[in-house]
Design a protein around this motif. Structure first.
Motif, PDB file in Angstrom:
ATOM      1  N   GLY A  75     -22.451  12.958   5.954  1.00  0.00           N
ATOM      2  CA  GLY A  75     -22.618  12.697   4.524  1.00  0.00           C
ATOM      3  C   GLY A  75     -21.346  12.162   3.877  1.00  0.00           C
ATOM      4  O   GLY A  75     -21.160  12.296   2.666  1.00  0.00           O
ATOM      5  N   LEU A  76     -20.466  11.552   4.687  1.00  0.00           N
ATOM      6  CA  LEU A  76     -19.199  11.032   4.172  1.00  0.00           C
ATOM      7  C   LEU A  76     -19.159   9.513   4.279  1.00  0.00           C
ATOM      8  O   LEU A  76     -19.778   8.923   5.169  1.00  0.00           O
ATOM      9  N   ASP A  77     -18.412   8.896   3.377  1.00  0.00           N
ATOM     10  CA  ASP A  77     -18.241   7.448   3.372  1.00  0.00           C
ATOM     11  C   ASP A  77     -16.800   7.097   3.698  1.00  0.00           C
ATOM     12  O   ASP A  77     -15.901   7.932   3.576  1.00  0.00           O
ATOM     13  N   ILE A  78     -16.601   5.853   4.076  1.00  0.00           N
ATOM     14  CA  ILE A  78     -15.221   5.359   4.200  1.00  0.00           C
ATOM     15  C   ILE A  78     -14.687   5.138   2.788  1.00  0.00           C
ATOM     16  O   ILE A  78     -15.254   4.356   2.023  1.00  0.00           O
ATOM     17  N   VAL A  79     -13.638   5.867   2.440  1.00  0.00           N
ATOM     18  CA  VAL A  79     -13.067   5.725   1.087  1.00  0.00           C
ATOM     19  C   VAL A  79     -11.676   5.102   1.121  1.00  0.00           C
ATOM     20  O   VAL A  79     -11.072   4.869   0.079  1.00  0.00           O
ATOM     21  N   GLY A  80     -11.166   4.851   2.315  1.00  0.00           N
ATOM     22  CA  GLY A  80      -9.863   4.212   2.385  1.00  0.00           C
ATOM     23  C   GLY A  80      -9.313   4.166   3.794  1.00  0.00           C
ATOM     24  O   GLY A  80      -9.986   4.556   4.765  1.00  0.00           O
ATOM     25  N   PHE A  81      -8.085   3.687   3.863  1.00  0.00           N
ATOM     26  CA  PHE A  81      -7.414   3.491   5.147  1.00  0.00           C
ATOM     27  C   PHE A  81      -5.957   3.896   4.989  1.00  0.00           C
ATOM     28  O   PHE A  81      -5.427   3.896   3.882  1.00  0.00           O
ATOM     29  N   TYR A  82      -5.347   4.227   6.089  1.00  0.00           N
ATOM     30  CA  TYR A  82      -3.913   4.508   6.011  1.00  0.00           C
ATOM     31  C   TYR A  82      -3.196   3.795   7.151  1.00  0.00           C
ATOM     32  O   TYR A  82      -3.795   3.504   8.186  1.00  0.00           O
ATOM     33  N   HIS A  83      -1.942   3.487   6.912  1.00  0.00           N
ATOM     34  CA  HIS A  83      -1.107   2.967   7.981  1.00  0.00           C
ATOM     35  C   HIS A  83       0.348   3.259   7.645  1.00  0.00           C
ATOM     36  O   HIS A  83       0.656   3.741   6.552  1.00  0.00           O
ATOM     37  N   SER A  84       1.221   3.016   8.602  1.00  0.00           N
ATOM     38  CA  SER A  84       2.641   3.311   8.388  1.00  0.00           C
ATOM     39  C   SER A  84       3.450   2.020   8.382  1.00  0.00           C
ATOM     40  O   SER A  84       3.021   0.995   8.921  1.00  0.00           O
ATOM     41  N   HIS A  85       4.602   2.091   7.737  1.00  0.00           N
ATOM     42  CA  HIS A  85       5.575   1.004   7.759  1.00  0.00           C
ATOM     43  C   HIS A  85       6.845   1.538   8.419  1.00  0.00           C
ATOM     44  O   HIS A  85       7.654   2.187   7.761  1.00  0.00           O
ATOM     45  N   PRO A  86       7.007   1.302   9.714  1.00  0.00           N
ATOM     46  CA  PRO A  86       8.222   1.790  10.389  1.00  0.00           C
ATOM     47  C   PRO A  86       9.476   1.100   9.835  1.00  0.00           C
ATOM     48  O   PRO A  86       9.561  -0.127   9.823  1.00  0.00           O
ATOM     49  N   ASP A  87      10.386   1.923   9.353  1.00  0.00           N
ATOM     50  CA  ASP A  87      11.668   1.433   8.809  1.00  0.00           C
ATOM     51  C   ASP A  87      11.488   0.398   7.701  1.00  0.00           C
ATOM     52  O   ASP A  87      12.301  -0.524   7.562  1.00  0.00           O
ATOM     53  N   HIS A  88      10.450   0.563   6.928  1.00  0.00           N
ATOM     54  CA  HIS A  88      10.215  -0.268   5.749  1.00  0.00           C
ATOM     55  C   HIS A  88       9.633   0.616   4.648  1.00  0.00           C
ATOM     56  O   HIS A  88       9.039   1.655   4.929  1.00  0.00           O
ATOM     57  N   PRO A  89       9.775   0.185   3.395  1.00  0.00           N
ATOM     58  CA  PRO A  89       9.290   1.013   2.281  1.00  0.00           C
ATOM     59  C   PRO A  89       7.763   1.174   2.277  1.00  0.00           C
ATOM     60  O   PRO A  89       7.040   0.373   2.879  1.00  0.00           O
TER      61      PRO A  89
END
Lengths: 153, 107
Positions: A75-89
């Motif tokens: 009963g859940l939807d995709i509400v977003g995504f995450y990722h990282s920025h190695p050594d960047h803001p």
């Protein structure tokens, strides 16, 4: 606003530390209501950009379909995504913007400095079309706390 | 057949996450979708009528772009189509900063 529990929030940040110096990526499942994307769980995804994993990420559509199906069963939807920025803001880049197409979803970015997660920010992709889309910073609420961004500066 | 709708496009399907349509090929099924919900058209296709580059359409677990018959591939009632916008990104290249063009490097 992005609402997320502390363990889920930390899971995203930890993922970025584990994949350092490469970018991590994953999908946030939950519910979206009005101006709030409430995250229930995150699912780690593989980064198909093995050619340039330190500054690029891409999630295979088949994996997205699988995660979407997995969410639907709960009963859940995709509400977003995450990722990282190695050594960047923890700010969105031109590439992040050009490749963002999930209007209404939250895009979470964690800066990982020398292997340690630092700032985490969230940006909502607003607008109604590709031509009018834009990223807007959104506050992150972690276990009841409201802050525009968490983590050591 | 059933077409699964991604979160951003449900605003055009009365918040339904899946829509039942009739059609004997992928193209017919997608056409039925845009006939039923005309606002879908501009999100799926360019002005020239080509599927937008960032929109992926999967027939069951197969990318329609790579099927031998493409969107002319026959479909059955029990098949499913999934519309999935791509997700990608990443930080700038080192050179971007030199030109001051990278938002993520702005201090």
């Amino acid at each position: 606003m992005l609402k997320v529990s502390d363990p889920v929030y930390e899971a995203m940040r930890q993922h970025g530390e584990e994949t350092y110096p490469h970018e991590c990526c994953g999908v946030m499942l939950g519910r979206s209501e009005d101006a709030v994307n409430a995250v229930t769980e995150v699912v780690r995804a593989g980064n198909t950009r093995t050619d340039s994993a330190h500054n690029r990420y891409h999630i295979a559509p088949q994996e997205l379909i699988r995660i979407q199906r997995q969410g639907r069963e709960k009963g859940l939807d995709i509400v977003g995504f995450y990722h990282s920025h190695p050594d960047h803001p923890a700010q969105w880049s031109p590439t992040d913007f050009a490749e963002a197409h999930w209007l209404g979803c939250s895009y979470v970015i964690t800066a990982v400095e020398k292997g340690a997660a630092r700032q985490t920010n969230s940006f909502r992709l607003t607008g109604h079309t590709e031509e009018t889309k834009k990223f807007e910073p959104e506050p992150i609420s972690v276990t009841g706390q409201n802050t525009p961004g968490l983590g050591p500066e | 057949m059933k077409i699964f709708i991604p979160t951003p496009l449900r605003v055009y399907t009365e918040k339904q996450d899946a829509v039942e349509v009739a059609g004997t090929t992928v193209a017919e099924a997608l056409s039925a979708l845009t006939m039923k919900y005309p606002d879908f058209q501009k999100h799926l296709y360019t002005g020239e009528g080509k599927l937008r580059s960032f929109v992926n359409v999967y027939l069951n677990d197969e990318d329609v772009r790579y099927l031998p018959e493409g969107d002319k591939t026959p479909v059955k009632d029990q098949d499913t189509l999934s519309i999935i916008p791509s997700i990608a990104g990443g930080c700038c290249r080192t050179g971007d900063r030199a030109f001051g063009a990278c938002c993520c490097c702005r201090d």
